[in-house]
Design a protein around this motif. Structure first.
Motif, PDB file in Angstrom:
ATOM      1  N   MET A  20      25.555 128.830  32.082  1.00  0.00           N
ATOM      2  CA  MET A  20      26.355 129.995  32.455  1.00  0.00           C
ATOM      3  C   MET A  20      27.680 129.569  33.064  1.00  0.00           C
ATOM      4  O   MET A  20      28.732 130.124  32.752  1.00  0.00           O
ATOM      5  N   VAL A  21      27.611 128.570  33.931  1.00  0.00           N
ATOM      6  CA  VAL A  21      28.799 128.151  34.669  1.00  0.00           C
ATOM      7  C   VAL A  21      29.762 127.362  33.788  1.00  0.00           C
ATOM      8  O   VAL A  21      30.964 127.626  33.784  1.00  0.00           O
ATOM      9  N   ILE A  22      29.250 126.418  33.019  1.00  0.00           N
ATOM     10  CA  ILE A  22      30.129 125.541  32.240  1.00  0.00           C
ATOM     11  C   ILE A  22      30.445 126.119  30.870  1.00  0.00           C
ATOM     12  O   ILE A  22      31.618 126.257  30.510  1.00  0.00           O
ATOM     13  N   LYS A  23      29.446 126.464  30.110  1.00  0.00           N
ATOM     14  CA  LYS A  23      29.692 126.922  28.733  1.00  0.00           C
ATOM     15  C   LYS A  23      30.276 128.322  28.671  1.00  0.00           C
ATOM     16  O   LYS A  23      31.154 128.600  27.867  1.00  0.00           O
ATOM     17  N   GLU A  24      29.777 129.214  29.514  1.00  0.00           N
ATOM     18  CA  GLU A  24      30.257 130.600  29.497  1.00  0.00           C
ATOM     19  C   GLU A  24      31.419 130.821  30.455  1.00  0.00           C
ATOM     20  O   GLU A  24      32.076 131.850  30.403  1.00  0.00           O
ATOM     21  N   GLY A  25      31.657 129.866  31.362  1.00  0.00           N
ATOM     22  CA  GLY A  25      32.775 129.986  32.297  1.00  0.00           C
ATOM     23  C   GLY A  25      32.584 131.053  33.362  1.00  0.00           C
ATOM     24  O   GLY A  25      33.546 131.519  33.953  1.00  0.00           O
ATOM     25  N   GLN A  26      31.341 131.441  33.601  1.00  0.00           N
ATOM     26  CA  GLN A  26      31.055 132.497  34.569  1.00  0.00           C
ATOM     27  C   GLN A  26      30.548 131.911  35.885  1.00  0.00           C
ATOM     28  O   GLN A  26      29.731 130.996  35.872  1.00  0.00           O
ATOM     29  N   PRO A  27      30.995 132.432  37.019  1.00  0.00           N
ATOM     30  CA  PRO A  27      30.414 131.996  38.291  1.00  0.00           C
ATOM     31  C   PRO A  27      29.008 132.574  38.436  1.00  0.00           C
ATOM     32  O   PRO A  27      28.689 133.616  37.855  1.00  0.00           O
ATOM     33  N   VAL A  28      28.174 131.893  39.174  1.00  0.00           N
ATOM     34  CA  VAL A  28      26.828 132.382  39.472  1.00  0.00           C
ATOM     35  C   VAL A  28      26.736 132.548  40.982  1.00  0.00           C
ATOM     36  O   VAL A  28      26.997 131.606  41.733  1.00  0.00           O
ATOM     37  N   TYR A  29      26.403 133.748  41.417  1.00  0.00           N
ATOM     38  CA  TYR A  29      26.267 134.062  42.832  1.00  0.00           C
ATOM     39  C   TYR A  29      24.811 133.839  43.219  1.00  0.00           C
ATOM     40  O   TYR A  29      23.909 134.386  42.590  1.00  0.00           O
ATOM     41  N   LEU A  30      24.592 133.029  44.247  1.00  0.00           N
ATOM     42  CA  LEU A  30      23.240 132.719  44.685  1.00  0.00           C
ATOM     43  C   LEU A  30      22.924 133.422  45.994  1.00  0.00           C
ATOM     44  O   LEU A  30      23.774 133.498  46.892  1.00  0.00           O
ATOM     45  N   THR A  31      21.691 133.922  46.073  1.00  0.00           N
ATOM     46  CA  THR A  31      21.249 134.615  47.279  1.00  0.00           C
ATOM     47  C   THR A  31      20.098 133.860  47.926  1.00  0.00           C
ATOM     48  O   THR A  31      19.354 133.140  47.262  1.00  0.00           O
ATOM     49  N   LYS A  32      19.992 134.029  49.220  1.00  0.00           N
ATOM     50  CA  LYS A  32      18.876 133.463  49.977  1.00  0.00           C
ATOM     51  C   LYS A  32      18.341 134.571  50.864  1.00  0.00           C
ATOM     52  O   LYS A  32      19.099 135.162  51.636  1.00  0.00           O
ATOM     53  N   ASN A  33      17.068 134.851  50.730  1.00  0.00           N
ATOM     54  CA  ASN A  33      16.430 135.943  51.478  1.00  0.00           C
ATOM     55  C   ASN A  33      17.171 137.267  51.288  1.00  0.00           C
ATOM     56  O   ASN A  33      17.338 138.047  52.218  1.00  0.00           O
ATOM     57  N   GLY A  34      17.651 137.492  50.074  1.00  0.00           N
ATOM     58  CA  GLY A  34      18.302 138.747  49.745  1.00  0.00           C
ATOM     59  C   GLY A  34      19.748 138.879  50.176  1.00  0.00           C
ATOM     60  O   GLY A  34      20.366 139.921  49.991  1.00  0.00           O
ATOM     61  N   HIS A  35      20.323 137.817  50.733  1.00  0.00           N
ATOM     62  CA  HIS A  35      21.721 137.853  51.194  1.00  0.00           C
ATOM     63  C   HIS A  35      22.525 136.783  50.460  1.00  0.00           C
ATOM     64  O   HIS A  35      22.006 135.719  50.125  1.00  0.00           O
ATOM     65  N   GLY A  36      23.808 137.062  50.244  1.00  0.00           N
ATOM     66  CA  GLY A  36      24.674 136.105  49.579  1.00  0.00           C
ATOM     67  C   GLY A  36      24.685 134.776  50.311  1.00  0.00           C
ATOM     68  O   GLY A  36      24.779 134.734  51.530  1.00  0.00           O
ATOM     69  N   SER A  37      24.592 133.699  49.549  1.00  0.00           N
ATOM     70  CA  SER A  37      24.552 132.363  50.134  1.00  0.00           C
ATOM     71  C   SER A  37      25.704 131.500  49.639  1.00  0.00           C
ATOM     72  O   SER A  37      26.394 130.866  50.432  1.00  0.00           O
ATOM     73  N   MET A  38      25.923 131.460  48.309  1.00  0.00           N
ATOM     74  CA  MET A  38      26.984 130.625  47.759  1.00  0.00           C
ATOM     75  C   MET A  38      27.308 131.051  46.338  1.00  0.00           C
ATOM     76  O   MET A  38      26.594 131.846  45.742  1.00  0.00           O
TER      77      MET A  38
END
Length: 86
Positions: A20-38
């Motif tokens: 997703m990140v490299i081939k599609e050029g899209q950022p991926v938003y990661l969550t931890k315990n339901g809250h944005g993390s990175m």
């Protein structure tokens, strides 16, 4: 489409996220315990975001080397605020 994934997917589904990140050029938003993390970005996308800023900082460093004039925090940001309010 915005990709929001649990941070555990970074470990468990790394190849999928990498695609997703490299081939599609899209950022991926990661969550931890339901809250944005990175956010995971490709190096190319990160460079697109930061290259202009780094160029301006390099220009500012060169300018600073050429003059003894220095500005306080208040002087700089009052000029920025005045420009933004126009």
């Amino acid at each position: 489409m915005i990709q929001i994934r649990p941070v555990s997917d970074l470990r468990n589904k790394f190849p999928e996220i990498e695609d997703m990140v490299i081939k599609e050029g899209q950022p991926v938003y990661l969550t931890k315990n339901g809250h944005g993390s990175m956010v995971v970005l490709s190096l190319e996308k990160y460079a697109e975001l930061t290259d202009g800023i780094e160029l301006k900082l390099d220009e500012a460093d060169k300018e600073a080397d050429l003059t003894d004039t220095r500005y306080t925090h208040d002087e700089v940001f009052s000029k920025v605020r005045a420009r933004d309010s126009k």
